[in-house]
Design an enzyme around this catalytic site. Structure first.
Site, short mmCIF file in Angstrom:
data_model
loop_
_atom_site.label_atom_id
_atom_site.label_comp_id
_atom_site.label_asym_id
_atom_site.label_seq_id
_atom_site.Cartn_x
_atom_site.Cartn_y
_atom_site.Cartn_z
N SER A 132 0.56 -31.79 45.56
CA SER A 132 0.96 -32.24 44.26
C SER A 132 1.38 -31.12 43.30
O SER A 132 1.96 -31.40 42.26
CB SER A 132 -0.20 -33.01 43.61
N LYS A 134 0.11 -25.48 36.41
CA LYS A 134 0.16 -26.90 36.76
C LYS A 134 -0.42 -27.73 35.62
O LYS A 134 -1.44 -27.34 35.03
CB LYS A 134 -0.63 -27.12 38.05
N SER A 190 -2.85 -29.45 48.02
CA SER A 190 -1.81 -29.46 47.00
C SER A 190 -1.25 -28.11 46.60
O SER A 190 -0.22 -28.05 45.92
CB SER A 190 -2.31 -30.17 45.76
N1 GLN Z 1 -2.01 -35.12 49.02
C1 GLN Z 1 -3.41 -35.15 48.82
C2 GLN Z 1 -3.81 -36.33 47.97
O1 GLN Z 1 -2.96 -37.02 47.52
C3 GLN Z 1 -3.89 -33.86 48.23
C4 GLN Z 1 -3.71 -33.79 46.77
C5 GLN Z 1 -4.27 -32.54 46.15
O2 GLN Z 1 -4.62 -31.59 46.83
N2 GLN Z 1 -4.41 -32.59 44.85
O3 GLN Z 1 -4.95 -36.57 47.78
#
Ligand code: GLN
Length: 498
Positions: free
Chosen positions: A158, A83, A182
Protein backbone atom coordinates in the site's frame (compact mmCIF):
# COMPACT_ATOMS: atom_id res chain seq x y z
CA UNK A 1 15.67 20.43 -19.42
CA UNK A 2 18.37 17.81 -19.28
CA UNK A 3 19.95 19.60 -16.33
CA UNK A 4 17.02 18.96 -14.03
CA UNK A 5 18.77 16.16 -12.23
CA UNK A 6 22.26 17.49 -11.72
CA UNK A 7 22.26 17.27 -7.94
CA UNK A 8 19.58 14.64 -7.62
CA UNK A 9 21.80 11.95 -9.08
CA UNK A 10 23.86 11.95 -5.88
CA UNK A 11 23.30 9.51 -3.04
CA UNK A 12 21.86 10.97 0.16
CA UNK A 13 25.17 10.77 2.03
CA UNK A 14 26.95 12.61 -0.78
CA UNK A 15 24.24 15.28 -0.85
CA UNK A 16 24.54 15.89 2.88
CA UNK A 17 28.31 16.26 2.46
CA UNK A 18 27.85 18.69 -0.43
CA UNK A 19 25.39 20.74 1.64
CA UNK A 20 27.87 20.89 4.50
CA UNK A 21 30.52 22.37 2.23
CA UNK A 22 28.12 24.71 0.43
CA UNK A 23 24.77 25.23 2.20
CA UNK A 24 23.42 27.21 -0.79
CA UNK A 25 23.17 23.95 -2.68
CA UNK A 26 20.20 22.97 -0.51
CA UNK A 27 18.01 25.53 -2.31
CA UNK A 28 19.25 24.34 -5.68
CA UNK A 29 18.50 20.75 -4.77
CA UNK A 30 14.99 21.64 -3.59
CA UNK A 31 14.36 23.55 -6.84
CA UNK A 32 15.57 20.59 -8.88
CA UNK A 33 13.29 18.23 -7.00
CA UNK A 34 10.28 20.48 -7.52
CA UNK A 35 11.10 20.79 -11.23
CA UNK A 36 11.05 17.01 -11.53
CA UNK A 37 7.78 16.96 -9.59
CA UNK A 38 6.36 19.53 -12.04
CA UNK A 39 7.30 17.27 -14.93
CA UNK A 40 6.17 13.87 -13.66
CA UNK A 41 3.65 14.25 -10.85
CA UNK A 42 0.62 14.62 -13.13
CA UNK A 43 1.55 11.31 -14.75
CA UNK A 44 2.25 9.19 -11.68
CA UNK A 45 0.35 10.89 -8.81
CA UNK A 46 2.63 10.06 -5.89
CA UNK A 47 1.33 12.73 -3.52
CA UNK A 48 -2.01 13.29 -1.84
CA UNK A 49 -0.64 16.44 -0.23
CA UNK A 50 2.42 18.08 -1.69
CA UNK A 51 3.75 20.94 0.41
CA UNK A 52 3.93 24.25 -1.47
CA UNK A 53 7.43 25.05 -2.70
CA UNK A 54 7.53 28.27 -0.64
CA UNK A 55 6.86 26.39 2.61
CA UNK A 56 9.56 23.87 1.83
CA UNK A 57 12.00 26.63 0.91
CA UNK A 58 11.29 28.28 4.26
CA UNK A 59 12.24 25.08 6.09
CA UNK A 60 15.21 24.69 3.85
CA UNK A 61 16.46 28.19 4.70
CA UNK A 62 16.19 27.38 8.36
CA UNK A 63 18.26 24.22 7.90
CA UNK A 64 20.73 26.16 5.76
CA UNK A 65 21.27 28.72 8.50
CA UNK A 66 21.75 25.97 11.07
CA UNK A 67 24.28 24.23 8.82
CA UNK A 68 26.14 27.53 8.45
CA UNK A 69 26.37 27.67 12.24
CA UNK A 70 27.82 24.17 12.43
CA UNK A 71 24.77 21.87 12.55
CA UNK A 72 25.77 18.39 11.40
CA UNK A 73 22.37 16.68 11.13
CA UNK A 74 22.57 13.34 9.37
CA UNK A 75 19.74 14.31 7.01
CA UNK A 76 20.45 18.06 6.90
CA UNK A 77 18.75 19.43 3.79
CA UNK A 78 17.27 16.18 2.42
CA UNK A 79 13.70 15.98 1.12
CA UNK A 80 11.75 13.07 2.52
CA UNK A 81 8.30 11.87 1.46
CA UNK A 82 5.98 10.40 4.08
CA UNK A 83 3.19 7.88 3.60
CA UNK A 84 -0.12 9.45 4.52
CA UNK A 85 -0.67 6.93 7.31
CA UNK A 86 1.91 8.68 9.52
CA UNK A 87 0.69 11.75 11.36
CA UNK A 88 2.33 15.12 10.73
CA UNK A 89 1.52 18.14 12.88
CA UNK A 90 -0.66 20.64 11.03
CA UNK A 91 -0.06 18.83 7.74
CA UNK A 92 -3.14 17.03 6.46
CA UNK A 93 -3.06 13.29 7.12
CA UNK A 94 -5.80 11.35 5.36
CA UNK A 95 -4.81 7.68 5.24
CA UNK A 96 -6.22 7.99 1.70
CA UNK A 97 -9.69 7.82 3.22
CA UNK A 98 -12.75 10.06 3.05
CA UNK A 99 -13.04 9.37 6.79
CA UNK A 100 -9.96 11.53 7.46
CA UNK A 101 -10.28 13.86 4.51
CA UNK A 102 -9.67 17.08 6.47
CA UNK A 103 -7.73 15.70 9.45
CA UNK A 104 -5.00 18.04 10.68
CA UNK A 105 -3.09 16.13 13.36
CA UNK A 106 -2.19 18.08 16.49
CA UNK A 107 1.10 16.21 16.89
CA UNK A 108 3.93 14.52 15.00
CA UNK A 109 4.70 10.82 14.88
CA UNK A 110 7.99 10.00 16.63
CA UNK A 111 9.64 9.16 13.29
CA UNK A 112 8.80 12.65 11.99
CA UNK A 113 10.39 14.33 15.03
CA UNK A 114 13.45 12.13 14.61
CA UNK A 115 13.77 13.08 10.93
CA UNK A 116 13.38 16.82 11.48
CA UNK A 117 15.79 16.74 14.41
CA UNK A 118 18.43 15.52 11.93
CA UNK A 119 17.59 18.31 9.47
CA UNK A 120 15.35 16.29 7.14
CA UNK A 121 12.56 18.22 5.40
CA UNK A 122 9.14 16.67 4.71
CA UNK A 123 8.15 17.26 1.10
CA UNK A 124 4.65 15.82 1.20
CA UNK A 125 2.26 13.02 2.10
CA UNK A 126 2.10 10.14 -0.31
CA UNK A 127 -0.75 8.17 -1.79
CA UNK A 128 -1.60 4.72 -0.50
CA UNK A 129 -4.38 2.18 -0.31
CA UNK A 130 -7.04 3.39 2.11
CA UNK A 131 -5.90 2.62 5.67
CA UNK A 132 -3.00 0.65 4.11
CA UNK A 133 -5.35 -2.09 2.95
CA UNK A 134 -4.28 -3.21 -0.48
CA UNK A 135 -1.34 -4.08 -2.68
CA UNK A 136 -1.74 -1.75 -5.65
CA UNK A 137 -2.52 1.81 -4.40
CA UNK A 138 -5.78 1.60 -6.32
CA UNK A 139 -7.82 1.53 -3.10
CA UNK A 140 -7.11 5.21 -2.45
CA UNK A 141 -10.13 7.49 -2.01
CA UNK A 142 -8.31 10.09 -4.13
CA UNK A 143 -6.80 8.47 -7.23
CA UNK A 144 -4.62 5.52 -8.22
CA UNK A 145 -0.85 5.98 -8.47
CA UNK A 146 0.94 4.90 -11.65
CA UNK A 147 4.18 2.98 -11.94
CA UNK A 148 6.96 5.26 -13.29
CA UNK A 149 8.41 2.35 -15.29
CA UNK A 150 5.15 1.78 -17.14
CA UNK A 151 2.27 4.15 -16.50
CA UNK A 152 -0.29 1.48 -17.34
CA UNK A 153 0.85 -0.65 -14.39
CA UNK A 154 0.31 -0.33 -10.65
CA UNK A 155 3.26 0.64 -8.41
CA UNK A 156 2.30 -1.94 -5.79
CA UNK A 157 0.93 -1.05 -2.40
CA UNK A 158 0.00 0.00 0.00
CA UNK A 159 2.98 2.42 0.18
CA UNK A 160 2.73 2.99 -3.59
CA UNK A 161 3.06 6.78 -3.48
CA UNK A 162 6.19 6.63 -1.32
CA UNK A 163 7.72 4.11 -3.73
CA UNK A 164 6.97 6.16 -6.85
CA UNK A 165 8.09 9.44 -5.25
CA UNK A 166 11.50 7.90 -4.53
CA UNK A 167 11.76 5.92 -7.76
CA UNK A 168 10.87 8.97 -9.89
CA UNK A 169 13.25 11.31 -7.98
CA UNK A 170 10.38 13.35 -6.49
CA UNK A 171 11.98 12.83 -3.06
CA UNK A 172 15.35 11.46 -1.97
CA UNK A 173 13.94 8.94 0.47
CA UNK A 174 10.57 8.02 1.92
CA UNK A 175 8.82 6.44 4.85
CA UNK A 176 6.39 3.63 4.24
CA UNK A 177 4.52 1.30 6.54
CA UNK A 178 4.46 -2.47 6.24
CA UNK A 179 1.71 -4.57 7.79
CA UNK A 180 1.93 -7.41 5.30
CA UNK A 181 4.44 -6.31 2.66
CA UNK A 182 3.40 -2.73 1.97
CA UNK A 183 6.96 -1.40 1.90
CA UNK A 184 8.60 -4.34 0.15
CA UNK A 185 6.08 -5.02 -2.61
CA UNK A 186 6.00 -1.47 -4.01
CA UNK A 187 9.78 -1.25 -3.60
CA UNK A 188 10.13 -4.34 -5.80
CA UNK A 189 7.64 -3.05 -8.37
CA UNK A 190 9.37 0.32 -8.73
CA UNK A 191 13.04 -0.74 -8.64
CA UNK A 192 14.01 0.63 -5.23
CA UNK A 193 14.95 -0.83 -1.84
CA UNK A 194 12.58 -1.03 1.11
CA UNK A 195 12.97 -2.46 4.57
CA UNK A 196 10.48 -3.63 7.16
CA UNK A 197 12.26 -3.51 10.52
CA UNK A 198 12.03 -6.04 13.36
CA UNK A 199 8.75 -5.54 15.22
CA UNK A 200 9.38 -2.91 17.88
CA UNK A 201 12.58 -1.42 16.43
CA UNK A 202 10.87 1.68 15.00
CA UNK A 203 8.28 3.57 17.03
CA UNK A 204 4.67 3.20 15.92
CA UNK A 205 3.65 6.32 17.86
CA UNK A 206 1.72 8.37 15.31
CA UNK A 207 1.26 5.54 12.84
CA UNK A 208 -2.46 5.21 12.17
CA UNK A 209 -3.20 1.62 13.14
CA UNK A 210 -4.35 -1.12 10.82
CA UNK A 211 -2.85 -4.43 12.05
CA UNK A 212 -1.22 -3.44 15.30
CA UNK A 213 0.70 -6.67 15.99
CA UNK A 214 2.07 -6.83 12.43
CA UNK A 215 3.12 -3.39 11.32
CA UNK A 216 6.24 -1.28 11.31
CA UNK A 217 7.30 1.98 9.71
CA UNK A 218 10.36 1.58 7.50
CA UNK A 219 12.67 3.33 5.02
CA UNK A 220 12.46 3.31 1.21
CA UNK A 221 15.36 4.53 -0.94
CA UNK A 222 17.04 4.25 -4.34
CA UNK A 223 20.09 2.53 -2.90
CA UNK A 224 21.05 0.53 0.17
CA UNK A 225 23.29 3.28 1.55
CA UNK A 226 20.44 5.79 1.70
CA UNK A 227 18.20 3.13 3.22
CA UNK A 228 20.71 2.41 6.00
CA UNK A 229 21.03 6.13 6.73
CA UNK A 230 17.29 6.66 7.12
CA UNK A 231 16.90 3.51 9.21
CA UNK A 232 19.64 4.71 11.58
CA UNK A 233 17.67 7.91 12.15
CA UNK A 234 14.22 6.38 12.75
CA UNK A 235 15.16 3.25 14.74
CA UNK A 236 15.39 3.26 18.53
CA UNK A 237 13.41 3.00 21.72
CA UNK A 238 10.38 5.23 22.25
CA UNK A 239 8.64 5.35 25.64
CA UNK A 240 5.46 6.52 23.88
CA UNK A 241 5.08 3.16 22.11
CA UNK A 242 4.49 0.33 24.56
CA UNK A 243 5.64 -2.26 21.99
CA UNK A 244 8.94 -0.45 21.40
CA UNK A 245 12.02 -2.57 22.09
CA UNK A 246 14.69 -1.45 24.53
CA UNK A 247 17.54 -1.25 22.04
CA UNK A 248 20.62 0.89 21.74
CA UNK A 249 20.86 3.24 18.77
CA UNK A 250 22.73 1.59 15.91
CA UNK A 251 24.50 3.29 13.03
CA UNK A 252 23.47 0.95 10.22
CA UNK A 253 25.77 2.67 7.73
CA UNK A 254 28.63 0.75 9.30
CA UNK A 255 27.26 -2.36 7.60
CA UNK A 256 27.83 -0.80 4.17
CA UNK A 257 30.95 -2.85 3.52
CA UNK A 258 31.91 -4.80 0.44
CA UNK A 259 33.75 -7.37 2.49
CA UNK A 260 31.13 -9.54 4.15
CA UNK A 261 31.05 -9.30 7.93
CA UNK A 262 31.02 -13.09 7.99
CA UNK A 263 30.72 -15.98 5.59
CA UNK A 264 26.98 -15.92 5.24
CA UNK A 265 24.78 -18.97 5.05
CA UNK A 266 21.61 -18.31 3.10
CA UNK A 267 18.45 -20.43 3.04
CA UNK A 268 16.13 -20.39 0.03
CA UNK A 269 12.60 -21.50 0.97
CA UNK A 270 11.66 -24.29 -1.41
CA UNK A 271 7.92 -23.61 -1.20
CA UNK A 272 8.52 -20.05 -2.46
CA UNK A 273 10.12 -21.08 -5.74
CA UNK A 274 8.30 -24.31 -6.51
CA UNK A 275 5.17 -23.04 -8.19
CA UNK A 276 3.25 -19.93 -9.14
CA UNK A 277 6.34 -17.78 -9.77
CA UNK A 278 6.79 -15.97 -13.11
CA UNK A 279 9.79 -16.88 -15.22
CA UNK A 280 11.07 -13.28 -15.08
CA UNK A 281 11.13 -13.44 -11.30
CA UNK A 282 12.80 -16.86 -11.15
CA UNK A 283 15.49 -15.85 -13.63
CA UNK A 284 16.38 -12.78 -11.57
CA UNK A 285 16.36 -14.77 -8.34
CA UNK A 286 18.65 -17.42 -9.83
CA UNK A 287 21.07 -14.78 -11.01
CA UNK A 288 21.19 -13.33 -7.51
CA UNK A 289 21.81 -16.77 -6.06
CA UNK A 290 24.67 -17.26 -8.51
CA UNK A 291 26.19 -13.87 -7.63
CA UNK A 292 25.94 -14.49 -3.91
CA UNK A 293 27.47 -17.94 -4.31
CA UNK A 294 30.36 -16.47 -6.24
CA UNK A 295 30.90 -14.23 -3.22
CA UNK A 296 31.57 -17.41 -1.26
CA UNK A 297 28.22 -17.53 0.54
CA UNK A 298 26.71 -20.91 1.17
CA UNK A 299 23.21 -21.24 -0.25
CA UNK A 300 20.87 -24.16 0.43
CA UNK A 301 17.22 -24.96 -0.06
CA UNK A 302 15.10 -25.47 3.04
CA UNK A 303 11.48 -26.41 3.45
CA UNK A 304 8.88 -24.67 5.64
CA UNK A 305 5.72 -26.68 4.98
CA UNK A 306 3.58 -24.37 7.14
CA UNK A 307 4.38 -21.41 4.91
CA UNK A 308 1.49 -22.34 2.67
CA UNK A 309 -0.79 -21.21 5.48
CA UNK A 310 0.92 -17.86 5.92
CA UNK A 311 -1.32 -15.91 3.55
CA UNK A 312 -4.71 -16.98 5.00
CA UNK A 313 -3.26 -16.64 8.50
CA UNK A 314 -2.10 -13.13 7.74
CA UNK A 315 -5.46 -12.06 6.34
CA UNK A 316 -7.41 -13.44 9.31
CA UNK A 317 -5.20 -11.67 11.85
CA UNK A 318 -4.91 -8.43 9.87
CA UNK A 319 -8.67 -8.18 9.35
CA UNK A 320 -9.42 -9.04 13.00
CA UNK A 321 -7.10 -6.27 14.17
CA UNK A 322 -8.45 -3.85 11.57
CA UNK A 323 -12.03 -4.37 12.72
CA UNK A 324 -11.02 -3.41 16.23
CA UNK A 325 -8.66 -0.55 15.30
CA UNK A 326 -11.10 1.10 12.93
CA UNK A 327 -13.96 1.14 15.47
CA UNK A 328 -12.64 4.52 16.64
CA UNK A 329 -13.84 6.34 13.50
CA UNK A 330 -17.17 7.52 14.82
CA UNK A 331 -17.19 10.96 13.23
CA UNK A 332 -17.51 12.67 16.60
CA UNK A 333 -14.08 13.87 17.60
CA UNK A 334 -12.36 14.23 14.25
CA UNK A 335 -12.64 13.31 10.60
CA UNK A 336 -15.68 12.94 8.39
CA UNK A 337 -18.88 13.59 10.31
CA UNK A 338 -22.61 13.80 9.81
CA UNK A 339 -25.36 15.53 11.75
CA UNK A 340 -25.74 13.84 15.13
CA UNK A 341 -28.23 16.13 16.90
CA UNK A 342 -31.71 14.65 17.43
CA UNK A 343 -30.66 11.32 16.01
CA UNK A 344 -30.15 7.86 17.36
CA UNK A 345 -26.48 7.20 18.01
CA UNK A 346 -26.24 4.04 15.91
CA UNK A 347 -27.98 5.75 13.00
CA UNK A 348 -25.38 8.52 12.89
CA UNK A 349 -22.54 6.08 13.54
CA UNK A 350 -23.51 3.81 10.70
CA UNK A 351 -24.01 6.72 8.32
CA UNK A 352 -20.52 7.99 9.05
CA UNK A 353 -19.00 4.57 8.54
CA UNK A 354 -21.05 3.64 5.48
CA UNK A 355 -20.11 6.86 3.69
CA UNK A 356 -16.64 7.39 5.08
CA UNK A 357 -15.01 4.03 4.35
CA UNK A 358 -14.32 2.56 0.93
CA UNK A 359 -15.44 -0.89 -0.14
CA UNK A 360 -12.22 -2.80 0.72
CA UNK A 361 -12.08 -1.30 4.20
CA UNK A 362 -15.71 -2.17 4.90
CA UNK A 363 -15.18 -5.70 3.65
CA UNK A 364 -12.29 -6.15 6.06
CA UNK A 365 -14.14 -4.68 9.03
CA UNK A 366 -17.00 -7.12 8.38
CA UNK A 367 -14.74 -10.14 7.90
CA UNK A 368 -12.60 -9.15 10.87
CA UNK A 369 -15.67 -8.84 13.09
CA UNK A 370 -16.81 -12.25 11.86
CA UNK A 371 -13.54 -14.07 12.69
CA UNK A 372 -13.62 -12.58 16.19
CA UNK A 373 -17.27 -13.32 16.90
CA UNK A 374 -18.40 -15.93 19.40
CA UNK A 375 -18.54 -19.33 17.78
CA UNK A 376 -16.06 -18.45 15.02
CA UNK A 377 -13.22 -17.15 17.16
CA UNK A 378 -11.76 -20.61 17.80
CA UNK A 379 -12.23 -21.68 14.23
CA UNK A 380 -10.49 -18.69 12.69
CA UNK A 381 -8.68 -16.26 14.95
CA UNK A 382 -7.37 -18.76 17.47
CA UNK A 383 -6.33 -21.18 14.76
CA UNK A 384 -4.53 -18.40 12.90
CA UNK A 385 -2.69 -17.43 16.10
CA UNK A 386 -1.51 -21.04 16.45
CA UNK A 387 -0.23 -21.15 12.87
CA UNK A 388 1.55 -17.88 13.55
CA UNK A 389 3.40 -19.47 16.48
CA UNK A 390 4.23 -22.51 14.37
CA UNK A 391 5.75 -20.30 11.68
CA UNK A 392 7.73 -18.42 14.29
CA UNK A 393 9.20 -21.67 15.61
CA UNK A 394 10.09 -22.79 12.08
CA UNK A 395 11.95 -19.54 11.46
CA UNK A 396 13.77 -19.81 14.78
CA UNK A 397 14.99 -23.24 13.72
CA UNK A 398 16.21 -21.92 10.38
CA UNK A 399 18.10 -19.07 12.02
CA UNK A 400 19.93 -21.56 14.20
CA UNK A 401 21.65 -22.68 11.03
CA UNK A 402 21.39 -19.81 8.58
CA UNK A 403 21.99 -16.07 8.63
CA UNK A 404 19.22 -15.02 6.26
CA UNK A 405 16.35 -16.41 4.23
CA UNK A 406 16.01 -15.55 0.53
CA UNK A 407 12.73 -15.46 -1.45
CA UNK A 408 11.27 -13.55 -4.39
CA UNK A 409 9.50 -10.38 -3.18
CA UNK A 410 6.49 -10.86 -5.45
CA UNK A 411 5.51 -13.83 -7.60
CA UNK A 412 5.07 -11.70 -10.73
CA UNK A 413 5.68 -8.34 -12.41
CA UNK A 414 3.33 -5.50 -11.44
CA UNK A 415 -0.18 -5.98 -12.81
CA UNK A 416 -1.92 -3.48 -15.07
CA UNK A 417 -4.08 -0.84 -13.39
CA UNK A 418 -7.57 -2.30 -13.03
CA UNK A 419 -6.41 -5.87 -13.58
CA UNK A 420 -6.58 -7.31 -10.05
CA UNK A 421 -8.79 -4.87 -8.21
CA UNK A 422 -11.88 -6.87 -9.15
CA UNK A 423 -10.24 -10.19 -8.27
CA UNK A 424 -9.44 -10.17 -4.54
CA UNK A 425 -7.76 -13.59 -4.57
CA UNK A 426 -5.29 -12.46 -7.22
CA UNK A 427 -4.76 -9.23 -5.32
CA UNK A 428 -4.10 -10.98 -2.00
CA UNK A 429 -1.77 -13.51 -3.69
CA UNK A 430 0.81 -10.81 -4.44
CA UNK A 431 1.51 -10.72 -0.68
CA UNK A 432 2.31 -14.41 -0.49
CA UNK A 433 6.08 -14.06 0.14
CA UNK A 434 6.05 -10.81 2.07
CA UNK A 435 3.37 -11.32 4.73
CA UNK A 436 5.26 -14.07 6.60
CA UNK A 437 7.90 -11.69 7.97
CA UNK A 438 5.12 -9.62 9.56
CA UNK A 439 3.53 -12.66 11.19
CA UNK A 440 6.84 -13.60 12.79
CA UNK A 441 7.98 -10.03 13.50
CA UNK A 442 11.31 -10.40 11.69
CA UNK A 443 13.17 -7.82 9.59
CA UNK A 444 12.96 -8.13 5.80
CA UNK A 445 14.31 -6.13 2.90
CA UNK A 446 13.39 -6.01 -0.78
CA UNK A 447 16.15 -5.06 -3.22
CA UNK A 448 16.26 -4.89 -7.01
CA UNK A 449 17.52 -8.11 -8.60
CA UNK A 450 16.96 -7.52 -12.28
CA UNK A 451 15.17 -5.60 -14.99
CA UNK A 452 13.06 -7.74 -17.31
CA UNK A 453 11.25 -6.15 -20.27
CA UNK A 454 12.11 -2.77 -18.78
CA UNK A 455 10.32 -3.63 -15.53
CA UNK A 456 12.19 -4.09 -12.24
CA UNK A 457 12.12 -7.35 -10.30
CA UNK A 458 12.85 -7.59 -6.57
CA UNK A 459 14.10 -10.22 -4.18
CA UNK A 460 13.56 -10.41 -0.45
CA UNK A 461 15.97 -11.21 2.37
CA UNK A 462 14.50 -12.03 5.79
CA UNK A 463 16.78 -11.85 8.82
CA UNK A 464 16.68 -12.96 12.45
CA UNK A 465 15.39 -10.62 15.16
CA UNK A 466 17.34 -7.33 15.01
CA UNK A 467 19.35 -8.69 12.07
CA UNK A 468 18.97 -5.46 10.07
CA UNK A 469 22.76 -5.04 9.91
CA UNK A 470 23.18 -8.43 8.24
CA UNK A 471 20.43 -7.64 5.73
CA UNK A 472 22.08 -4.32 4.89
CA UNK A 473 25.53 -5.87 4.53
CA UNK A 474 24.32 -8.57 2.11
CA UNK A 475 22.05 -6.14 0.23
CA UNK A 476 24.98 -3.73 -0.19
CA UNK A 477 27.23 -6.44 -1.60
CA UNK A 478 24.42 -7.61 -3.90
CA UNK A 479 23.80 -4.04 -5.08
CA UNK A 480 27.47 -3.57 -5.90
CA UNK A 481 27.70 -6.91 -7.76
CA UNK A 482 24.55 -6.34 -9.82
CA UNK A 483 25.04 -2.60 -10.35
CA UNK A 484 21.29 -2.23 -9.66
CA UNK A 485 21.48 1.08 -7.82
CA UNK A 486 19.78 4.46 -8.39
CA UNK A 487 17.74 3.01 -11.25
CA UNK A 488 16.05 5.48 -13.54
CA UNK A 489 12.49 4.59 -14.53
CA UNK A 490 11.18 5.41 -18.00
CA UNK A 491 9.17 8.44 -16.96
CA UNK A 492 12.18 10.38 -15.64
CA UNK A 493 14.69 9.41 -18.33
CA UNK A 494 14.13 12.61 -20.35
CA UNK A 495 15.35 14.62 -17.33
CA UNK A 496 18.54 12.78 -16.58
CA UNK A 497 21.67 14.75 -17.22
CA UNK A 498 23.36 13.36 -20.31
N1 GLN B 1 -1.53 -6.04 1.03
C1 GLN B 1 -1.61 -6.32 2.42
C2 GLN B 1 -2.97 -5.97 2.96
O1 GLN B 1 -3.76 -5.44 2.24
C3 GLN B 1 -0.52 -5.62 3.16
C4 GLN B 1 -0.83 -4.21 3.47
C5 GLN B 1 0.21 -3.53 4.30
O2 GLN B 1 1.31 -4.03 4.50
N2 GLN B 1 -0.18 -2.40 4.85
O3 GLN B 1 -3.25 -6.24 4.08
Amino acid sequence: MIYLMKLLRNDAVELVKLFQSDPNLIDEYVMETYEVIDEVEDLIKSYITLRPLDDVLRDCREVRERVRKGFKGRLAGLLIAVKDVIVTKNLRTTCASKTLIDFLPPYNATVIDRITAEGGIIVGKTNMDEFAMGSTTENSFFFPTHNPWDLSRVPGGSSGGSATAVSAYEATMALGSDTGGSIRLPAAYTGISGLKPTYGLVSRYGLISYGTSLEQIGPMARNVGDLALLLSVIAGHDPRDSTSLYVDEVDYTRFLRLTPIKNYKIAVIRECIEEGVDKAVLTSLNRSIYLLESEGFEISEVSIPAIKYALPTYYIIAMAEASSNLARYDGVRYGYHVRVEDRLWDEAYSEVRSNGFGIEVKKRILLGTFVLSAGYYDQYYLKASKVRKLLYDEFLKIFNQYDVVLTPTAPSLPPKIGEVITDPMKLYLSDIYVCTANLVGLPAISIPAGIVDDMPVGIQLIGPKLGEGTLINIAYIHEFKTGLKNLTPTVVRPYVQS
